[in-house]
Motif scaffolding. Structure first.
Motif, PDB file in Angstrom:
ATOM      1  N   THR A 242       1.253  -1.410  -0.514  1.00  0.00           N
ATOM      2  CA  THR A 242       0.086  -0.039  -0.139  1.00  0.00           C
ATOM      3  C   THR A 242       0.613   1.287   0.183  1.00  0.00           C
ATOM      4  OG1 THR A 242      -0.038   0.265   2.398  1.00  0.00           O
ATOM      5  CG2 THR A 242      -1.398  -1.717   1.065  1.00  0.00           C
ATOM      6  N   VAL A 243       0.049   2.304   0.094  1.00  0.00           N
ATOM      7  CA  VAL A 243       0.730   3.261   0.207  1.00  0.00           C
ATOM      8  C   VAL A 243       1.510   4.058   1.651  1.00  0.00           C
ATOM      9  CG1 VAL A 243       0.289   5.990   0.155  1.00  0.00           C
ATOM     10  CG2 VAL A 243      -0.904   4.870  -1.174  1.00  0.00           C
ATOM     11  N   GLU A 244       1.494   3.053   2.831  1.00  0.00           N
ATOM     12  CA  GLU A 244       2.483   3.150   4.153  1.00  0.00           C
ATOM     13  C   GLU A 244       3.412   1.956   3.447  1.00  0.00           C
ATOM     14  OE1 GLU A 244       1.949   5.315   6.075  1.00  0.00           O
ATOM     15  OE2 GLU A 244       0.348   6.159   4.881  1.00  0.00           O
ATOM     16  N   SER A 245       3.925   1.026   2.666  1.00  0.00           N
ATOM     17  CA  SER A 245       4.442  -0.078   2.710  1.00  0.00           C
ATOM     18  C   SER A 245       6.016   0.632   2.795  1.00  0.00           C
ATOM     19  CB  SER A 245       3.994  -0.612   1.717  1.00  0.00           C
ATOM     20  OG  SER A 245       3.110  -1.724   2.154  1.00  0.00           O
ATOM     21  N   ALA A 246       7.000  -0.304   3.360  1.00  0.00           N
ATOM     22  CA  ALA A 246       8.586   0.164   2.480  1.00  0.00           C
ATOM     23  C   ALA A 246       8.530  -0.339   1.463  1.00  0.00           C
ATOM     24  CB  ALA A 246       9.083  -0.425   3.981  1.00  0.00           C
ATOM     25  N   PHE A 247       9.221   0.652   0.700  1.00  0.00           N
ATOM     26  CA  PHE A 247      10.109  -0.263  -1.049  1.00  0.00           C
ATOM     27  C   PHE A 247      11.752   0.962  -0.409  1.00  0.00           C
ATOM     28  CE2 PHE A 247       6.057   0.413  -1.772  1.00  0.00           C
ATOM     29  CZ  PHE A 247       5.605  -0.976  -2.555  1.00  0.00           C
ATOM     30  N   VAL A 270      11.540   4.467   0.554  1.00  0.00           N
ATOM     31  CA  VAL A 270      10.605   4.991   0.013  1.00  0.00           C
ATOM     32  C   VAL A 270       9.676   4.503   0.953  1.00  0.00           C
ATOM     33  CG1 VAL A 270       9.114   6.217  -1.337  1.00  0.00           C
ATOM     34  CG2 VAL A 270      11.251   5.692  -2.008  1.00  0.00           C
ATOM     35  N   LYS A 271       8.376   5.126   1.281  1.00  0.00           N
ATOM     36  CA  LYS A 271       7.081   4.872   2.273  1.00  0.00           C
ATOM     37  C   LYS A 271       6.123   5.069   0.896  1.00  0.00           C
ATOM     38  CE  LYS A 271       6.358   5.695   6.095  1.00  0.00           C
ATOM     39  NZ  LYS A 271       5.238   6.160   7.040  1.00  0.00           N
ATOM     40  N   GLY A 272       5.700   3.775   0.111  1.00  0.00           N
ATOM     41  CA  GLY A 272       4.661   3.592  -0.580  1.00  0.00           C
ATOM     42  C   GLY A 272       4.550   3.438  -1.811  1.00  0.00           C
ATOM     43  N   GLY A 344       7.032   7.468  -9.789  1.00  0.00           N
ATOM     44  CA  GLY A 344       7.643   8.009 -10.868  1.00  0.00           C
ATOM     45  C   GLY A 344       8.586   6.725 -11.509  1.00  0.00           C
ATOM     46  N   TRP A 345       8.895   5.487 -10.681  1.00  0.00           N
ATOM     47  CA  TRP A 345       9.707   4.796 -11.289  1.00  0.00           C
ATOM     48  C   TRP A 345       8.978   3.411 -11.308  1.00  0.00           C
ATOM     49  CZ3 TRP A 345      14.176   7.182 -10.914  1.00  0.00           C
ATOM     50  CH2 TRP A 345      14.211   8.121 -10.076  1.00  0.00           C
ATOM     51  N   ILE A 346       9.496   2.790 -11.719  1.00  0.00           N
ATOM     52  CA  ILE A 346       9.507   1.643 -12.073  1.00  0.00           C
ATOM     53  C   ILE A 346       9.279   0.527 -10.749  1.00  0.00           C
ATOM     54  CG2 ILE A 346      10.321  -0.683 -13.458  1.00  0.00           C
ATOM     55  CD1 ILE A 346       8.346   1.036 -14.797  1.00  0.00           C
ATOM     56  N   VAL A 347       9.188   0.359 -10.422  1.00  0.00           N
ATOM     57  CA  VAL A 347       9.097  -1.189  -9.172  1.00  0.00           C
ATOM     58  C   VAL A 347       8.384  -2.642  -9.526  1.00  0.00           C
ATOM     59  CG1 VAL A 347       7.687  -1.153  -7.001  1.00  0.00           C
ATOM     60  CG2 VAL A 347       7.068   1.325  -8.072  1.00  0.00           C
ATOM     61  N   GLU A 348       9.507  -2.739  -8.348  1.00  0.00           N
ATOM     62  CA  GLU A 348       9.785  -4.745  -8.793  1.00  0.00           C
ATOM     63  C   GLU A 348       9.591  -4.978  -7.417  1.00  0.00           C
ATOM     64  OE1 GLU A 348      12.744  -7.989 -10.693  1.00  0.00           O
ATOM     65  OE2 GLU A 348      13.768  -6.017 -10.024  1.00  0.00           O
ATOM     66  N   ILE A 349       8.377  -6.384  -7.682  1.00  0.00           N
ATOM     67  CA  ILE A 349       7.875  -7.034  -6.296  1.00  0.00           C
ATOM     68  C   ILE A 349       8.307  -8.958  -6.787  1.00  0.00           C
ATOM     69  CG2 ILE A 349       6.414  -5.455  -5.873  1.00  0.00           C
ATOM     70  CD1 ILE A 349       3.731  -7.017  -6.401  1.00  0.00           C
ATOM     71  N   ASP A 350       8.382  -9.124  -5.647  1.00  0.00           N
ATOM     72  CA  ASP A 350       8.674 -10.431  -5.331  1.00  0.00           C
ATOM     73  C   ASP A 350       7.527 -11.165  -5.226  1.00  0.00           C
ATOM     74  OD1 ASP A 350       9.297 -13.752  -6.446  1.00  0.00           O
ATOM     75  OD2 ASP A 350      11.054 -12.806  -4.750  1.00  0.00           O
ATOM     76  N   THR A 357      11.041  -7.024   0.231  1.00  0.00           N
ATOM     77  CA  THR A 357      10.862  -5.969   0.342  1.00  0.00           C
ATOM     78  C   THR A 357      11.171  -5.437  -1.691  1.00  0.00           C
ATOM     79  OG1 THR A 357      12.307  -5.937   2.622  1.00  0.00           O
ATOM     80  CG2 THR A 357      12.137  -3.339   0.474  1.00  0.00           C
ATOM     81  N   PRO A 358       9.753  -4.925  -1.700  1.00  0.00           N
ATOM     82  CA  PRO A 358      10.197  -4.053  -3.638  1.00  0.00           C
ATOM     83  C   PRO A 358      10.612  -3.478  -3.582  1.00  0.00           C
ATOM     84  CG  PRO A 358       7.624  -3.339  -2.000  1.00  0.00           C
ATOM     85  CD  PRO A 358       8.815  -4.739  -1.398  1.00  0.00           C
ATOM     86  N   ARG A 359      11.175  -3.024  -4.695  1.00  0.00           N
ATOM     87  CA  ARG A 359      12.328  -2.191  -5.710  1.00  0.00           C
ATOM     88  C   ARG A 359      12.244  -1.071  -6.242  1.00  0.00           C
ATOM     89  NH1 ARG A 359      17.107  -5.709  -7.411  1.00  0.00           N
ATOM     90  NH2 ARG A 359      14.329  -6.546  -7.676  1.00  0.00           N
TER      91      ARG A 359
END
Length: 694
Positions: A242-247, A270-272, A344-350, A357-359
């Motif tokens: 969510t908007v509060e998760s750690a990245f 970054v948070k969210g 405004g980035w490309i996010v990668e999740i497993d 932790t998504p990046r």
């Protein structure tokens, strides 16, 4: 206060034609067309930029950038199948909908266009549909039951989110279990809650909006006797982000002073995540997501060229209301002036590891990413194609520094998961091969019978360094639009999804529309229609290899209804034998290499509900657009997934009934009055839909 909730007139209400665009403009893209043009560049040629020796500070508007940065651094249960009111299409309505030649296991008779006032999910004869998972459906064993009239942030954090967009169905090797991965792009307060002006209640709702966005990962399963999937409540891999998760930030710009805030003096945490639109699934099994219209969540000063390039004018309020009580969404605050730079980035999740932790990958640049789609090139490097979804913005390509390891096992997968952290970023420059006088703005083909030409990928970064004179590497990656302006990139008609065809390696670019083409931006052969309302699709062929810097291109489709737009073009296929199509958005491919297109904007441009369309790319049927399904009233078709060998198609239905209000809903999708457990019969719910053969 939310603009919709107190019923103040929408800023775009007098600027759009159609049934729902003003609502979309408010919540999805923060009324991007109301303010000044974000891209005011004249795109001079690179050699002119070099000779002018641009001042970094003048371009970025940073003034005493070093001193400012130093100051900032010092601050410290499965849903039951539901039948549609119109369960099958009314195909066969004359020559335009005659049954085409069978193309693989998903042969179907195209449906007739569905009028924009029809609140039904429509599929071809011989197919059925059912919601697979809906807004508010529980993900965990102790998740509260969805209560439309008494939603809470705590409950929403454990439920399927709102406005699903990018979607994938990833089966395990046993083909009986897997995961569903989905983005949640934004919210529609007007159809989620009744209007109020109470400040405390608006803040409570704001916290629900935070929990309704981001990602859902949920396990799925099916029996040996049925190819259809159902989701698993309490699955081991189930997860909400969510908007509060750690990245975490990766790549050359991670740790930059331009990414530091009072809450994060490292510039690496970054948070969210915000505005998650389209995406892609990598060859190593992770999922990418593009953070698109992130600017609309912040109150902005917009007092420097760099800020204006992402938010054209200053704002003091937002539709979510977050900036009124959460300092990190108020970019006027010196402590959080850099917070927008962290989106405004490309996010990668497993999706396989719910504790990972998504990046956010800075090497891939910052823009209003529609998504990113990866292909393994001939030499083993991975290439990601990306569109910046704003009118008159650009097409990009990223080439990894490392190479893909195809071996099975966690060791190779771990290595591959770092491939997007380092590499070279390019932006596209197109040139046509027809005289300028033959590009008339009407869509009439030039004398050679094609809109086509050549192009080059212009480097923005090389070997971890800036390739743009006057800009540092972190400035190129954080203010990528300015870097692309500087090297003379070609302004495009809202480049959205960009997909390489796994069967051929050709790349397809969905250009949704651009009402400013011919006025704010000049006509060119790659964008040849004045006030382009219907959009087009470009077919791109890499002429020097997937990692090379030259390409050829041609327009595959000039979209529209041939009955009203006489110059609509379908790769040379007879226009009277196609389904009308408008505003191409997301792209996908089936096992035979056919293109599938989902649309966003057909109701306001050609008067029909949005849908999903098949387009053959080879042989006599090349260019024959055939409509497979239509989504309900006010909805957008997102995230198509085509498992044609199993007779399955999946779509995400976003913002059904968005033009309504609580107590006056314009859609009842997907429950349509049902009183089954878990149903909400009198309100629309964004949902993932599974379509299968009967």
């Amino acid at each position: 206060m939310s603009i919709i909730e107190d019923r103040t007139p929408l800023p775009m209400a007098d600027h759009v034609r159609g049934k729902r665009s003003a609502v979309t403009c408010q919540f999805k893209c923060a009324n991007a067309c109301v303010g000044p043009e974000c891209n005011s560049s004249s795109n001079p040629h690179f050699r002119d930029i070099a000779s002018a020796a641009l001042s970094r500070r003048a371009m970025l508007g940073l003034g005493a950038a070093a001193a400012f940065s130093a100051t900032v651094a010092a601050l410290g249960g499965s849903s039951a199948p539901v039948s549609s009111p119109v369960a099958a299409g009314s195909g066969g309505a004359g020559a335009a909908f005659a049954k085409p030649k069978a193309l693989g296991p998903l042969a179907f008779e195209p449906i007739a266009p569905v009028a924009r006032t029809v609140d039904a999910f429509t599929v071809p004869t011989g197919y059925r549909w059912e919601p697979m998972i809906r807004w508010g459906d529980p993900l965990f064993a102790k998740t509260p039951t969805f209560d439309f009239s008494a939603q809470t942030p705590e409950a929403q954090a454990q439920q399927f989110g709102y406005n699903c967009d990018y979607l994938d169905i990833i089966a395990d090797t046993n083909r009986r279990t897997g995961v569903l991965v989905c983005n949640h792009e934004y919210v529609n307060p007007n159809i989620m809650f009744a209007p109020t002006t109470d400040a405390a209640e608006l803040q409570r709702r704001g916290e629900i909006y935070k929990m309704a966005q981001g990602f859902t990962v949920v396990e799925i399963e099916r029996s040996r006797s049925d190819v259809r999937w159902s989701y698993v409540v309490g699955g081991r891999r189930n997860r909400r982000l969510t908007v509060e998760s750690a990245f975490a930030m990766t790549g050359p710009a991670a740790g930059s002073d331009l990414l530091k805030t009072a809450a994060d003096n490292t510039g690496r945490k970054v948070k969210g995540t915000l505005g998650n639109c389209a995406g892609g699934t990598t060859p190593w099994g992770t999922v990418l997501s593009g953070e698109e219209n992130f600017n609309g969540y912040f109150a902005w000063a917009a007092d420097t060229p760099a800020q204006k390039r992402y938010q054209s004018s200053a704002t003091t309020t937002t539709s979510t209301g977050w900036s009124s009580y959460d300092a990190r969404f108020d970019a006027h605050d010196p402590d959080y002036v850099n917070e927008p730079n962290r989106f405004g980035w490309i996010v990668e999740i497993d999706p396989q590891d719910p504790k990972s932790t998504p990046r956010k990958h800075t090497a891939m640049g910052r823009m209003k990413h529609e998504g990113a789609n990866v292909i393994v090139a001939e030499d083993g490097h991975v290439v990601a194609y990306m569109g910046d979804d704003e009118r008159n913005d650009y097409l990009y390509k990223f080439v990894s520094k490392g190479t893909f390891d195809p071996r099975p096992g966690n060791g190779a997968r771990k290595k591959n998961m770092s491939l997007l952290e380092e590499g070279d970023l390019f932006v596209a420059r197109f040139s046509g091969n027809s005289p300028a006088g033959q590009i008339t703005g009407t869509g009439a083909l030039p004398a050679d019978g094609l809109f086509d030409g050549l192009g080059e990928w212009v480097a923005l970064t090389r070997n971890g360094e800036s390739a743009v004179p006057g800009m540092s590497i972190d400035e190129v990656l954080i203010y990528t639009r300015l870097a692309a302006d500087a090297v003379g990139a070609t302004k495009m008609d809202r480049p959205e999804d960009v997909e390489p065809n796994p069967a051929t390696g050709k790349v397809y670019v969905a250009l949704t529309n651009n009402s400013q083409r011919g006025s704010a931006s000049a006509l060119d052969e790659a964008n040849p229609v004045t006030g382009n309302r219907y959009g087009h699709v470009i077919e791109l062929t890499e002429t020097s290899g997937q990692t090379g810097t030259t390409f050829g291109w041609s327009i595959l489709l000039l979209c529209g209804d041939p009955a009203t737009f006489g110059n609509a073009y379908f790769a040379g296929f007879p226009a009277d034998l196609v389904s009308p199509i408008s505003c191409p958005d997301n792209l996908a491919f089936d096992s035979a290499g056919n293109l599938w297109i989902s649309t966003d904007g057909a109701p306001s441009t050609i008067g029909y509900n949005d849908g999903l369309f098949l387009v053959p790319l080879e042989g006599a049927e090349r260019g024959r657009v055939q409509q497979f399904l239509a989504v309900p009233r006010d909805a957008e078709t997102c995230g198509p997934v085509i498992h044609d060998q199993e007779g399955l198609v999946f779509v995400a239905v976003q913002h059904p009934g968005e033009d309504g209000a609580v107590g006056a809903q314009t859609s009842l999708f997907p429950d349509y009055g049902s009183s089954a457990p878990g149903d909400v019969p009198n309100a629309p719910r964004p949902s993932v839909v599974q379509v299968s053969k009967i």
